[in-house]
Design an enzyme around this catalytic site. Structure first.
Site, mmCIF file in Angstrom:
data_model
loop_
_atom_site.group_PDB
_atom_site.id
_atom_site.type_symbol
_atom_site.label_atom_id
_atom_site.label_comp_id
_atom_site.label_asym_id
_atom_site.label_seq_id
_atom_site.Cartn_x
_atom_site.Cartn_y
_atom_site.Cartn_z
ATOM 1 N N GLU A 20 0.800 -1.238 0.000
ATOM 2 C CA GLU A 20 0.000 0.000 0.000
ATOM 3 C C GLU A 20 0.829 1.282 0.000
ATOM 4 O O GLU A 20 0.570 2.192 0.788
ATOM 5 C CB GLU A 20 -0.977 -0.025 1.193
ATOM 6 C CG GLU A 20 -1.889 -1.241 1.150
ATOM 7 C CD GLU A 20 -2.813 -1.361 2.370
ATOM 8 O OE1 GLU A 20 -2.730 -0.526 3.272
ATOM 9 O OE2 GLU A 20 -3.608 -2.313 2.394
ATOM 10 N N ASN A 60 2.029 -5.231 -3.112
ATOM 11 C CA ASN A 60 0.620 -5.518 -2.833
ATOM 12 C C ASN A 60 -0.143 -4.222 -2.560
ATOM 13 O O ASN A 60 0.341 -3.364 -1.830
ATOM 14 C CB ASN A 60 0.555 -6.425 -1.587
ATOM 15 C CG ASN A 60 -0.817 -6.987 -1.309
ATOM 16 O OD1 ASN A 60 -1.446 -7.583 -2.193
ATOM 17 N ND2 ASN A 60 -1.301 -6.829 -0.079
ATOM 18 N N GLU A 87 -6.336 -10.630 -1.199
ATOM 19 C CA GLU A 87 -7.161 -10.384 0.005
ATOM 20 C C GLU A 87 -8.638 -10.314 -0.361
ATOM 21 O O GLU A 87 -9.391 -9.492 0.159
ATOM 22 C CB GLU A 87 -6.729 -9.072 0.689
ATOM 23 C CG GLU A 87 -5.266 -9.036 1.075
ATOM 24 C CD GLU A 87 -4.846 -7.739 1.775
ATOM 25 O OE1 GLU A 87 -5.726 -6.959 2.200
ATOM 26 O OE2 GLU A 87 -3.629 -7.512 1.889
ATOM 27 N N ASP A 141 -12.366 -10.159 -0.792
ATOM 28 C CA ASP A 141 -13.656 -10.232 -0.104
ATOM 29 C C ASP A 141 -14.613 -9.292 -0.819
ATOM 30 O O ASP A 141 -14.195 -8.308 -1.428
ATOM 31 C CB ASP A 141 -13.574 -9.959 1.411
ATOM 32 C CG ASP A 141 -12.997 -8.611 1.799
ATOM 33 O OD1 ASP A 141 -12.815 -7.731 0.926
ATOM 34 O OD2 ASP A 141 -12.726 -8.413 2.999
ATOM 35 N N HIS A 167 -10.616 -5.976 -2.431
ATOM 36 C CA HIS A 167 -11.674 -5.750 -1.443
ATOM 37 C C HIS A 167 -12.792 -4.988 -2.160
ATOM 38 O O HIS A 167 -12.616 -3.828 -2.526
ATOM 39 C CB HIS A 167 -11.159 -4.905 -0.276
ATOM 40 C CG HIS A 167 -10.116 -5.589 0.553
ATOM 41 N ND1 HIS A 167 -10.406 -6.640 1.382
ATOM 42 C CD2 HIS A 167 -8.783 -5.374 0.683
ATOM 43 C CE1 HIS A 167 -9.304 -7.047 2.005
ATOM 44 N NE2 HIS A 167 -8.294 -6.291 1.593
HETATM 45 O O1 G2I Z 1 -7.764 -3.593 6.272
HETATM 46 C C1 G2I Z 1 -7.907 -4.786 5.577
HETATM 47 C C2 G2I Z 1 -6.590 -5.252 4.982
HETATM 48 C C3 G2I Z 1 -6.098 -4.273 3.912
HETATM 49 N N1 G2I Z 1 -4.867 -4.712 3.322
HETATM 50 C C4 G2I Z 1 -3.784 -5.025 4.244
HETATM 51 C C5 G2I Z 1 -4.257 -5.973 5.344
HETATM 52 O O2 G2I Z 1 -3.218 -6.189 6.270
HETATM 53 C C6 G2I Z 1 -5.489 -5.437 6.042
HETATM 54 O O3 G2I Z 1 -5.837 -6.392 7.052
HETATM 55 C C7 G2I Z 1 -6.377 -5.854 8.224
HETATM 56 C C8 G2I Z 1 -6.732 -6.995 9.142
HETATM 57 O O4 G2I Z 1 -7.715 -7.789 8.509
HETATM 58 C C9 G2I Z 1 -7.271 -6.454 10.467
HETATM 59 O O5 G2I Z 1 -7.429 -7.530 11.391
HETATM 60 O O6 G2I Z 1 -5.434 -5.026 8.838
HETATM 61 C C10 G2I Z 1 -5.981 -4.382 10.007
HETATM 62 C C11 G2I Z 1 -4.968 -3.423 10.593
HETATM 63 O O7 G2I Z 1 -4.466 -2.549 9.662
HETATM 64 C C12 G2I Z 1 -6.333 -5.424 11.043
HETATM 65 O O8 G2I Z 1 -6.991 -4.819 12.121
HETATM 66 C C13 G2I Z 1 -6.311 -4.868 13.336
HETATM 67 C C14 G2I Z 1 -6.937 -3.867 14.283
HETATM 68 O O9 G2I Z 1 -6.827 -2.565 13.711
HETATM 69 C C15 G2I Z 1 -6.222 -3.896 15.587
HETATM 70 O O10 G2I Z 1 -6.867 -3.049 16.490
HETATM 71 C C16 G2I Z 1 -6.171 -5.313 16.126
HETATM 72 O O11 G2I Z 1 -5.374 -5.366 17.286
HETATM 73 O O12 G2I Z 1 -6.369 -6.161 13.893
HETATM 74 C C17 G2I Z 1 -5.592 -6.255 15.062
HETATM 75 C C18 G2I Z 1 -5.550 -7.728 15.505
HETATM 76 O O13 G2I Z 1 -6.849 -8.234 15.686
#
Ligand code: G2I
Length: 469
Positions: A171, A213, A278, A280, A249
């Site tokens: 990103e 990515n 990714e 969805d 997404h």
């Molecule tokens: O935002 C969706 C995805 C976009 N592309 C990059 C990916 O890395 C990203 O994944 C998401 C995860 O699915 C989330 O699970 O990235 C987020 C963070 O940037 C993730 O969220 C985080 C929460 O913000 C935190 O508060 C939490 O501690 O997940 C963490 C673990 O559950």
């Protein structure tokens, strides 16, 4: 408006599955005709991983380590998927919470699970403006650049030989119409930060494919054009890059673009792989199912689109659960989107879930020696560097097809296997036997599948032997 990255929560988890072993061993009583019927049915897979493998692709999912104790989750993961991406566990804040202090506990759990079940791993993500530990957020200039290089080196070295593809940089381009780099602390260390990250990752793990990515790059637009220009420049200057990941997404405000396939193809034409990383799609019912089918068909139509990963297993595992964007509902049931995805992977046909014989088979005795052309053959290709190599072995079924197979490779003295994927190896030195894993043992006549292994030392030469069951 689609992912705009990270601020929601969510967690995806996944776990592949294996195919039910149908007959195969009841040779004494099974008629040749019935064997043939089963082999034919098997040519349309019954799981995402099997069906994708039959098209030479992987099918993966994001996995959250804290869900590996959820039996429903793990049951679906192990049954349906053959690639995993740690959803958060390999990010900078997770792996280097204090500068120079690395913690791989949760990421290692996912990698171990994958290895124990014959799945491969997409590493995510080495350098990103989000999910940085606080100490890195507070650095700038050469101190941050050095910290980034050390982080990439340490993490890629820890997982050396275990990663199919790394999201080296995630990103790095801005949204909006001007195709600029995203402003971030990493970008402010100098425009060359991306290529430095790629060169550093290559030096640490020469066997992993290295990907850029991003999201909102799924169709042709100012942002994807900017990524395209960067990748073209990297290829021209020899910066090591092997793949581009398209996060994909989607929702009603950001649907699958009409030029999705064309956009994948133009990147592939630069001479690298493309991956859907990714996926969805918010929604429900037929509309959602149709969108999933569109994405799968686009990947299958681009020969260098090597695999698809969804960003979680059940809707409730999603980072945006309220949009019910995944293939399984909160109870783990297959949704219409699942069926459409499997159908598309199978080329438009839904495989029968079971095909019991309607007549009692005759009790002919099968031949004790295989007919001409039965069995299997194997061929070897190598990617080498000083002191090591990655071997890809292609197994092709003979005229009877296979229910299982094993390929045997003889390694030179002093050479050892350090990692294998899509096959289960026994031993690491000398003569090593690699047997199929759950999702790739069954091949129809003439059908091929590939497995690989990484080794330290001198690469093997000659043709592997192959036996079929
Ligand atoms: O935002 C969706 C995805 C976009 N592309 C990059 C990916 O890395 C990203 O994944 C998401 C995860 O699915 C989330 O699970 O990235 C987020 C963070 O940037 C993730 O969220 C985080 C929460 O913000 C935190 O508060 C939490 O501690 O997940 C963490 C673990 O559950």
């Amino acid at each position: 408006m689609n992912s705009s990255a990270a601020r929601d929560r969510g967690s995806a988890r996944v776990r592949p599955g294996r195919r039910a072993a149908l007959v195969s061993t009841a040779v004494g009583t099974v008629a040749a005709g019935m064997v043939l019927a089963l082999a034919t049915a098997a040519s349309a897979g019954t799981t995402l991983a099997t069906s994708a493998a039959e098209k030479g692709r992987y099918f993966g999912t994001a996995v959250a380590a804290n869900k590996l104790s959820d039996s429903t989750y793990v049951g679906i993961l192990n049954r349906e998927f053959n690639m995993v991406t740690p959803e958060n566990e390999m990010k900078w804040d997770a792996t280097e919470p204090s500068q120079g202090q690395f913690n791989y506990t949760n990421a290692d759990r996912i990698v171990s699970h994958a290895q124990a079940n014959g799945m491969r791993v997409r590493g995510h993500a080495l350098a990103w403006h989000l999910q940085q530990p606080g100490w890195a957020q507070n650095l700038s200039g050469s101190a941050l650049r050095s910290a980034m290089v050390n982080h990439v080196t340490q993490v890629a070295t820890h997982y050396k030989g275990k990663i199919h593809s790394w999201d080296v940089v995630n990103e790095a381009f801005a949204d909006g119409g001007n195709g600029a780099r995203r402003d971030s602390n990493l970008q402010r260390t100098g425009n060359d930060w991306i290529e430095v990250a790629f060169r550093t990752a290559r030096a640490a793990d020469p066997g992993a494919k290295l990907c850029y990515n991003d999201y909102n790059t799924d169709g042709q637009n100012a942002k994807s054009n900017a990524v395209y220009a960067m990748v073209s420049d990297f290829k021209a200057r020899g910066v090591p890059i092997d793949c581009v990941g398209f996060q994909s997404h989607f929702n009603s405000a950001s649907p699958v673009p009409g030029d999705y396939q064309a956009n994948l193809q133009r990147f592939a034409n630069l001479g690298l792989d493309v991956q859907i990383t990714e996926l969805d799609i918010e929604g429900s019912g037929t509309a959602q199912a149709n969108s999933y089918a569109t994405v799968v068909k686009a990947c299958l139509a681009v020969s260098r689109c090597t695999g698809i990963s969804v960003w979680g297993i059940r809707d409730t595992d999603s980072w945006r659960a309220s949009g019910t964007p995944l293939l399984f509902d909160g109870n783990g049931n297959k949704k219409a989107a699942y069926t459409a995805t499997l159908d598309a992977l199978n080329g438009g046909t839904t495989p029968p879930t079971s095909t019991p014989p309607t007549t009692v088979p005759p009790t002919t005795t099968p031949p004790t020696t295989p007919p001409p052309g039965a069995g299997c053959t194997a061929s070897l290709s190598l990617q080498t560097w000083t002191g090591g190599f990655v071997a890809t072995v292609r197994v092709t079924a003979g005229s009877s097809g296979t229910n299982g197979w094993a390929a045997t490779v003889t390694l030179p003295s002093g050479t050892a296997v350090t990692n294998a994927w899509n096959a289960q190896g026994s031993g690491t030195t000398g003569t090593v036997r690699f047997a199929n894993v759950a999702y790739n043992g069954r091949l129809t006549a003439g059908q091929s599948t590939e497995f690989g292994f990484q080794g330290a030392g001198t690469p093997p030469s000659g043709t592997p032997s192959c036996t079929a069951s």
